[in-house]
Design a protein around this motif. Sequence first.
Motif, PDB file in Angstrom:
ATOM      1  N   ASN A  58     -30.428   1.606 -56.645  1.00 52.03           N
ATOM      2  CA  ASN A  58     -31.325   0.899 -57.550  1.00 52.03           C
ATOM      3  C   ASN A  58     -30.863  -0.530 -57.707  1.00 52.03           C
ATOM      4  O   ASN A  58     -29.694  -0.838 -57.462  1.00 52.03           O
ATOM      5  CB  ASN A  58     -31.469   1.608 -58.899  1.00 52.03           C
ATOM      6  N   TYR A  59     -31.807  -1.386 -58.067  1.00 54.56           N
ATOM      7  CA  TYR A  59     -31.574  -2.827 -58.083  1.00 54.56           C
ATOM      8  C   TYR A  59     -32.143  -3.475 -59.333  1.00 54.56           C
ATOM      9  O   TYR A  59     -33.140  -3.011 -59.895  1.00 54.56           O
ATOM     10  CB  TYR A  59     -32.249  -3.468 -56.860  1.00 54.56           C
ATOM     11  N   ALA A  60     -31.521  -4.565 -59.724  1.00 52.06           N
ATOM     12  CA  ALA A  60     -32.116  -5.409 -60.758  1.00 52.06           C
ATOM     13  C   ALA A  60     -33.420  -5.989 -60.209  1.00 52.06           C
ATOM     14  O   ALA A  60     -33.531  -6.269 -59.008  1.00 52.06           O
ATOM     15  CB  ALA A  60     -31.160  -6.534 -61.122  1.00 52.06           C
ATOM     16  N   ASP A  61     -34.387  -6.166 -61.086  1.00 54.87           N
ATOM     17  CA  ASP A  61     -35.683  -6.694 -60.640  1.00 54.87           C
ATOM     18  C   ASP A  61     -35.539  -8.029 -59.919  1.00 54.87           C
ATOM     19  O   ASP A  61     -36.277  -8.320 -58.975  1.00 54.87           O
ATOM     20  CB  ASP A  61     -36.622  -6.850 -61.835  1.00 54.87           C
ATOM     21  N   SER A  62     -34.590  -8.836 -60.354  1.00 59.01           N
ATOM     22  CA  SER A  62     -34.437 -10.185 -59.807  1.00 59.01           C
ATOM     23  C   SER A  62     -33.974 -10.200 -58.352  1.00 59.01           C
ATOM     24  O   SER A  62     -34.103 -11.229 -57.685  1.00 59.01           O
ATOM     25  CB  SER A  62     -33.468 -10.990 -60.665  1.00 59.01           C
ATOM     26  N   VAL A  63     -33.438  -9.085 -57.868  1.00 58.61           N
ATOM     27  CA  VAL A  63     -32.903  -9.063 -56.491  1.00 58.61           C
ATOM     28  C   VAL A  63     -33.631  -8.082 -55.583  1.00 58.61           C
ATOM     29  O   VAL A  63     -33.330  -8.020 -54.392  1.00 58.61           O
ATOM     30  CB  VAL A  63     -31.391  -8.751 -56.478  1.00 58.61           C
ATOM     31  N   LYS A  64     -34.577  -7.332 -56.126  1.00 53.77           N
ATOM     32  CA  LYS A  64     -35.303  -6.359 -55.301  1.00 53.77           C
ATOM     33  C   LYS A  64     -35.964  -7.044 -54.120  1.00 53.77           C
ATOM     34  O   LYS A  64     -36.605  -8.089 -54.269  1.00 53.77           O
ATOM     35  CB  LYS A  64     -36.350  -5.638 -56.148  1.00 53.77           C
ATOM     36  N   GLY A  65     -35.787  -6.450 -52.943  1.00 55.42           N
ATOM     37  CA  GLY A  65     -36.364  -7.007 -51.734  1.00 55.42           C
ATOM     38  C   GLY A  65     -35.508  -8.071 -51.075  1.00 55.42           C
ATOM     39  O   GLY A  65     -35.801  -8.498 -49.955  1.00 55.42           O
ATOM     40  N   ARG A  66     -34.456  -8.523 -51.753  1.00 56.93           N
ATOM     41  CA  ARG A  66     -33.572  -9.549 -51.183  1.00 56.93           C
ATOM     42  C   ARG A  66     -32.156  -9.036 -50.957  1.00 56.93           C
ATOM     43  O   ARG A  66     -31.504  -9.424 -49.987  1.00 56.93           O
ATOM     44  CB  ARG A  66     -33.515 -10.764 -52.120  1.00 56.93           C
ATOM     45  N   PHE A  67     -31.670  -8.185 -51.834  1.00 54.82           N
ATOM     46  CA  PHE A  67     -30.308  -7.661 -51.737  1.00 54.82           C
ATOM     47  C   PHE A  67     -30.358  -6.184 -51.325  1.00 54.82           C
ATOM     48  O   PHE A  67     -31.282  -5.462 -51.703  1.00 54.82           O
ATOM     49  CB  PHE A  67     -29.588  -7.763 -53.075  1.00 54.82           C
ATOM     50  N   THR A  68     -29.326  -5.754 -50.593  1.00 55.78           N
ATOM     51  CA  THR A  68     -29.223  -4.359 -50.184  1.00 55.78           C
ATOM     52  C   THR A  68     -27.803  -3.872 -50.386  1.00 55.78           C
ATOM     53  O   THR A  68     -26.854  -4.487 -49.880  1.00 55.78           O
ATOM     54  CB  THR A  68     -29.608  -4.181 -48.713  1.00 55.78           C
ATOM     55  N   ILE A  69     -27.671  -2.771 -51.127  1.00 54.87           N
ATOM     56  CA  ILE A  69     -26.361  -2.148 -51.323  1.00 54.87           C
ATOM     57  C   ILE A  69     -26.219  -0.993 -50.347  1.00 54.87           C
ATOM     58  O   ILE A  69     -27.180  -0.270 -50.074  1.00 54.87           O
ATOM     59  CB  ILE A  69     -26.184  -1.673 -52.785  1.00 54.87           C
ATOM     60  N   SER A  70     -25.015  -0.836 -49.826  1.00 60.92           N
ATOM     61  CA  SER A  70     -24.729   0.273 -48.915  1.00 60.92           C
ATOM     62  C   SER A  70     -23.263   0.648 -49.061  1.00 60.92           C
ATOM     63  O   SER A  70     -22.494  -0.059 -49.717  1.00 60.92           O
ATOM     64  CB  SER A  70     -25.051  -0.113 -47.463  1.00 60.92           C
TER      65      SER A  70
END
Length: 115
Positions: A58-70
């Motif tokens: 899950n991601y903060a709204d501000s980074v959705k579509g730009r950041f990826t955690i793995s």
Amino acid sequence: VQLVESGGGLVQPGGSLRLSCVASGFTFSRYDMSWYCQAPGKERELVAAITSDGGSTNYADSVKGRFTISRDNAKKAVYLQLNSLKPEDTAVYYCNVRIGVRRYWGQGTQVTVSS
């Protein structure tokens, strides 16, 4: 418990970075992991989180579509890919794990987005 972040730096707007966090001192594969950031004068806030098996993120709204955690449980590492960086992404980024009632933090890695 030790968390060691790396990969930060200075990047131009629109650029990319890949942050890494290597963990030790606990059974890495059993715990959810997360990345937080703290900008100057602001509170530390959650950026992204990933479950112990990597099956859910899950991601903060501000980074959705730009950041990826793995994560790579064999390497005891969690990563944060930062794309399409903006000046407002400038912050210190911290790796985090919660074990029981305690949260553990790394020393942080500075990300600066500027032209």
